[in-house]
Design a protein around this motif. Structure first.
Motif, PDB file in Angstrom:
ATOM      1  N   ARG A 149      35.000  29.093  56.275  1.00 15.60           N
ATOM      2  CA  ARG A 149      35.703  27.954  56.862  1.00 15.60           C
ATOM      3  C   ARG A 149      35.217  26.618  56.322  1.00 15.60           C
ATOM      4  N   GLU A 150      34.173  26.613  55.492  1.00  9.57           N
ATOM      5  CA  GLU A 150      33.516  25.355  55.127  1.00  9.57           C
ATOM      6  C   GLU A 150      34.288  24.541  54.098  1.00  9.57           C
ATOM      7  N   GLY A 151      35.028  25.197  53.205  1.00 17.14           N
ATOM      8  CA  GLY A 151      35.772  24.468  52.189  1.00 17.14           C
ATOM      9  C   GLY A 151      37.105  23.966  52.711  1.00 17.14           C
ATOM     10  N   THR A 152      37.765  23.172  51.878  1.00 15.15           N
ATOM     11  CA  THR A 152      39.076  22.630  52.266  1.00 15.15           C
ATOM     12  C   THR A 152      40.080  23.736  52.515  1.00 15.15           C
ATOM     13  N   TRP A 153      40.124  24.728  51.615  1.00 15.12           N
ATOM     14  CA  TRP A 153      41.094  25.812  51.778  1.00 15.12           C
ATOM     15  C   TRP A 153      40.771  26.678  52.982  1.00 15.12           C
ATOM     16  N   THR A 215      23.568  20.520  58.737  1.00 18.88           N
ATOM     17  CA  THR A 215      22.363  19.917  58.185  1.00 18.88           C
ATOM     18  C   THR A 215      21.973  20.588  56.872  1.00 18.88           C
ATOM     19  N   GLU A 216      22.111  21.911  56.800  1.00 21.80           N
ATOM     20  CA  GLU A 216      21.827  22.627  55.549  1.00 21.80           C
ATOM     21  C   GLU A 216      22.732  22.124  54.426  1.00 21.80           C
ATOM     22  N   LEU A 217      24.019  21.985  54.727  1.00 22.64           N
ATOM     23  CA  LEU A 217      24.968  21.543  53.711  1.00 22.64           C
ATOM     24  C   LEU A 217      24.695  20.097  53.292  1.00 22.64           C
ATOM     25  N   PHE A 218      24.329  19.244  54.251  1.00 26.38           N
ATOM     26  CA  PHE A 218      24.026  17.850  53.928  1.00 26.38           C
ATOM     27  C   PHE A 218      22.844  17.763  52.971  1.00 26.38           C
ATOM     28  N   ARG A 219      21.797  18.491  53.264  1.00 26.03           N
ATOM     29  CA  ARG A 219      20.600  18.463  52.427  1.00 26.03           C
ATOM     30  C   ARG A 219      20.850  19.117  51.070  1.00 26.03           C
ATOM     31  N   ALA A 220      21.849  19.986  51.003  1.00 25.07           N
ATOM     32  CA  ALA A 220      22.202  20.625  49.730  1.00 25.07           C
ATOM     33  C   ALA A 220      23.167  19.774  48.915  1.00 25.07           C
ATOM     34  N   GLY A 221      23.516  18.576  49.404  1.00 28.21           N
ATOM     35  CA  GLY A 221      24.401  17.684  48.659  1.00 28.21           C
ATOM     36  C   GLY A 221      25.870  17.936  48.881  1.00 28.21           C
ATOM     37  N   ASN A 222      26.228  18.510  50.026  1.00 26.16           N
ATOM     38  CA  ASN A 222      27.633  18.787  50.332  1.00 26.16           C
ATOM     39  C   ASN A 222      28.019  18.053  51.617  1.00 26.16           C
ATOM     40  N   PRO A 223      28.215  16.723  51.554  1.00 32.48           N
ATOM     41  CA  PRO A 223      28.536  15.979  52.781  1.00 32.48           C
ATOM     42  C   PRO A 223      29.904  16.341  53.361  1.00 32.48           C
ATOM     43  N   ARG A 228      32.541  18.717  58.213  1.00 35.70           N
ATOM     44  CA  ARG A 228      33.381  19.684  58.941  1.00 35.70           C
ATOM     45  C   ARG A 228      32.573  20.390  60.024  1.00 35.70           C
ATOM     46  N   CYS A 229      31.344  20.776  59.690  1.00 32.42           N
ATOM     47  CA  CYS A 229      30.501  21.458  60.686  1.00 32.42           C
ATOM     48  C   CYS A 229      30.191  20.540  61.865  1.00 32.42           C
ATOM     49  N   PRO A 246      23.534  16.115  75.320  1.00 38.68           N
ATOM     50  CA  PRO A 246      22.835  15.021  74.633  1.00 38.68           C
ATOM     51  C   PRO A 246      22.916  15.136  73.114  1.00 38.68           C
ATOM     52  N   GLU A 247      23.276  16.300  72.606  1.00 39.10           N
ATOM     53  CA  GLU A 247      23.366  16.483  71.157  1.00 39.10           C
ATOM     54  C   GLU A 247      24.520  15.696  70.548  1.00 39.10           C
ATOM     55  N   ARG A 248      25.456  15.254  71.360  1.00 38.09           N
ATOM     56  CA  ARG A 248      26.600  14.517  70.816  1.00 38.09           C
ATOM     57  C   ARG A 248      26.157  13.244  70.097  1.00 38.09           C
ATOM     58  N   THR A 249      25.111  12.590  70.579  1.00 41.72           N
ATOM     59  CA  THR A 249      24.644  11.347  69.940  1.00 41.72           C
ATOM     60  C   THR A 249      24.215  11.608  68.502  1.00 41.72           C
ATOM     61  N   ALA A 250      23.359  12.613  68.305  1.00 43.35           N
ATOM     62  CA  ALA A 250      22.877  12.925  66.958  1.00 43.35           C
ATOM     63  C   ALA A 250      24.007  13.424  66.070  1.00 43.35           C
ATOM     64  N   LEU A 251      24.956  14.155  66.638  1.00 41.72           N
ATOM     65  CA  LEU A 251      26.077  14.659  65.846  1.00 41.72           C
ATOM     66  C   LEU A 251      26.947  13.513  65.328  1.00 41.72           C
ATOM     67  N   HIS A 252      27.210  12.522  66.182  1.00 39.08           N
ATOM     68  CA  HIS A 252      27.990  11.361  65.731  1.00 39.08           C
ATOM     69  C   HIS A 252      27.240  10.601  64.636  1.00 39.08           C
ATOM     70  N   ALA A 253      25.923  10.451  64.797  1.00 40.28           N
ATOM     71  CA  ALA A 253      25.138   9.737  63.792  1.00 40.28           C
ATOM     72  C   ALA A 253      25.103  10.500  62.474  1.00 40.28           C
ATOM     73  N   ASN A 254      24.964  11.819  62.549  1.00 33.27           N
ATOM     74  CA  ASN A 254      24.957  12.630  61.327  1.00 33.27           C
ATOM     75  C   ASN A 254      26.321  12.621  60.646  1.00 33.27           C
ATOM     76  N   LEU A 255      27.380  12.659  61.450  1.00 31.64           N
ATOM     77  CA  LEU A 255      28.723  12.582  60.886  1.00 31.64           C
ATOM     78  C   LEU A 255      28.918  11.254  60.150  1.00 31.64           C
ATOM     79  N   ALA A 256      28.360  10.183  60.699  1.00 29.23           N
ATOM     80  CA  ALA A 256      28.460   8.874  60.045  1.00 29.23           C
ATOM     81  C   ALA A 256      27.773   8.885  58.678  1.00 29.23           C
ATOM     82  N   ALA A 257      26.638   9.570  58.567  1.00 33.24           N
ATOM     83  CA  ALA A 257      25.946   9.659  57.282  1.00 33.24           C
ATOM     84  C   ALA A 257      26.825  10.351  56.245  1.00 33.24           C
ATOM     85  N   CYS A 258      27.517  11.407  56.663  1.00 29.26           N
ATOM     86  CA  CYS A 258      28.431  12.100  55.755  1.00 29.26           C
ATOM     87  C   CYS A 258      29.585  11.186  55.343  1.00 29.26           C
TER      88      CYS A 258
END
Length: 346
Positions: A149-153, A215-223, A228-229, A246-258
């Motif tokens: 599910r990770e790719g566009t297709w 997080t794995e994909l971000f660190r591997a260079g796949n923003p 999507r995750c 409470p995890e929603r805060t970190a998820l929004h911040a991580n999404l912003a980095a992507c």
């Protein structure tokens, strides 16, 4: 993220309906969730980039006779085996609500049920481009789980399967896609669950898996895959009763980095706004919103956010460097404005 075993093309189909397995939908989903290893989430590194870098963007169908022959061999696990698909005309189109693709129904399925979260789908995929992440031919896909599910297709395929009935065959037409349409046939699927049917603990467990994979994909260079995750994790947590996870805060911040790395500063600023609504002092969200505002040319807003970061963490080198660039950017804007006024009134 591990994927469920997929039978190879030509193997005898061992796909069994849920009723034969003797397990409830929730037990099936729980067992799938529990057997998938939870990777230890590394902390997303602090993003350091200039406004210029933030604006840069960092992704032969086989014959119908073979499809019909293989489709007859598929084991039905949902719906009545006695019903025959009804052919449709070429005008039967369904547009995905988000505008990502248009589905042209070639053969109508039967029944009203459609795959849901946790459904194991027996699918015939034809015409997908190389590098799509989806195998050609027969495959088994689990809704809501798996790296497919990770790719566009993969994302488009999951959206399409959510709209299909058993036995349906359809073409996917994508805006801007120059190649031939891809085809999907949903031969069978097991019963799944809507996200609102899950217990709060189940939603949180699935969201943690999505966040860890992101997080794995971000660190591997796949923003793009990481975004999507993070987005899927947020959609699961948004349905929890107040005050929410409470995890929603970190998820929004991580999404912003992507989104910054993908050249989407406007979306990144919005994601940071949501994080800061829940936690006004979140330093990463403040820093990333400052970077996004600088990329949008909003020098005053960028300066305010970066100064807030430095007020709490004066040694934050990323914020210091970014603030210096923003101040220089502001001086250039002021000089350009002064020159324009001189020309206008000189």
């Amino acid at each position: 993220m591990e994927t469920l075993p997929i039978p190879l093309a030509g193997e005898k189909d061992t796909f069994e309906p849920q009723q034969q397995r003797g397990r409830s939908p929730k037990e099936s989903l729980n067992s799938t969730t529990q057997t998938r290893q939870q990777p230890q989430e590394p902390e997303v590194l602090e993003l350091r980039m200039s406004p210029a870098a933030a604006s840069q963007t960092p992704e032969t169908p086989q014959g119908a006779g073979r499809r019909a022959a293989v489709l007859e061999d598929a084991v039905e696990s949902h719906g009545s085996a006695g019903e025959k698909p009804e052919p449709l005309g070429a005008s039967d189109l369904w547009a995905c609500p988000d505008g990502s693709f248009v589905k042209r129904i070639i053969t109508r399925g039967h029944g009203l049920d459609k795959p849901k979260l946790g459904s194991r789908c027996r699918v015939l995929a034809l015409g997908f481009p190389l590098g799509s992440g989806l195998p050609e031919g027969w495959t088994e896909l689990t809704m809501g789980l798996g790296s497919w599910r990770e790719g566009t297709w993969g994302e488009l395929t999951e959206k399409c399967l959510e709209s299909m009935c058993q036995g349906e065959e359809a073409e996917l037409q994508l805006p801007g896609h120059s190649g031939p349409p891809v085809r999907l046939t949903l031969a069978s699927f097991t019963q799944g669950q809507d996200s609102w049917e899950l217990e709060a603990s189940e939603k949180e467990a699935l969201a943690r898996q999505e966040r860890a994979r992101g997080t794995e994909l971000f660190r591997a260079g796949n923003p793009e895959g990481a975004a999507r995750c993070y987005g899927r994790a947020l959609r699961l947590l948004l349905t929890l009763p107040p005050p929410g996870s409470p995890e929603r805060t970190a998820l929004h911040a991580n999404l912003a980095a992507c989104q910054l790395l993908l050249g989407q500063p406007h979306l990144a600023a919005q994601s940071c706004d949501r994080a800061l609504e829940r936690e006004p002092g979140h330093l990463k969200a403040l820093y990333r919103r400052g970077v996004a505002q600088a990329a949008l040319g909003n020098v005053e807003k960028a300066t305010a956010d970066l100064k807030k970061v430095l007020a709490v963490d004066p040694k934050n080198r990323a914020a210091q460097e970014e603030l210096g660039k923003v101040i220089f950017q502001g001086k250039k804007q002021d000089a350009g404005l002064a020159q324009g006024l001189r020309k206008m009134f000189g």
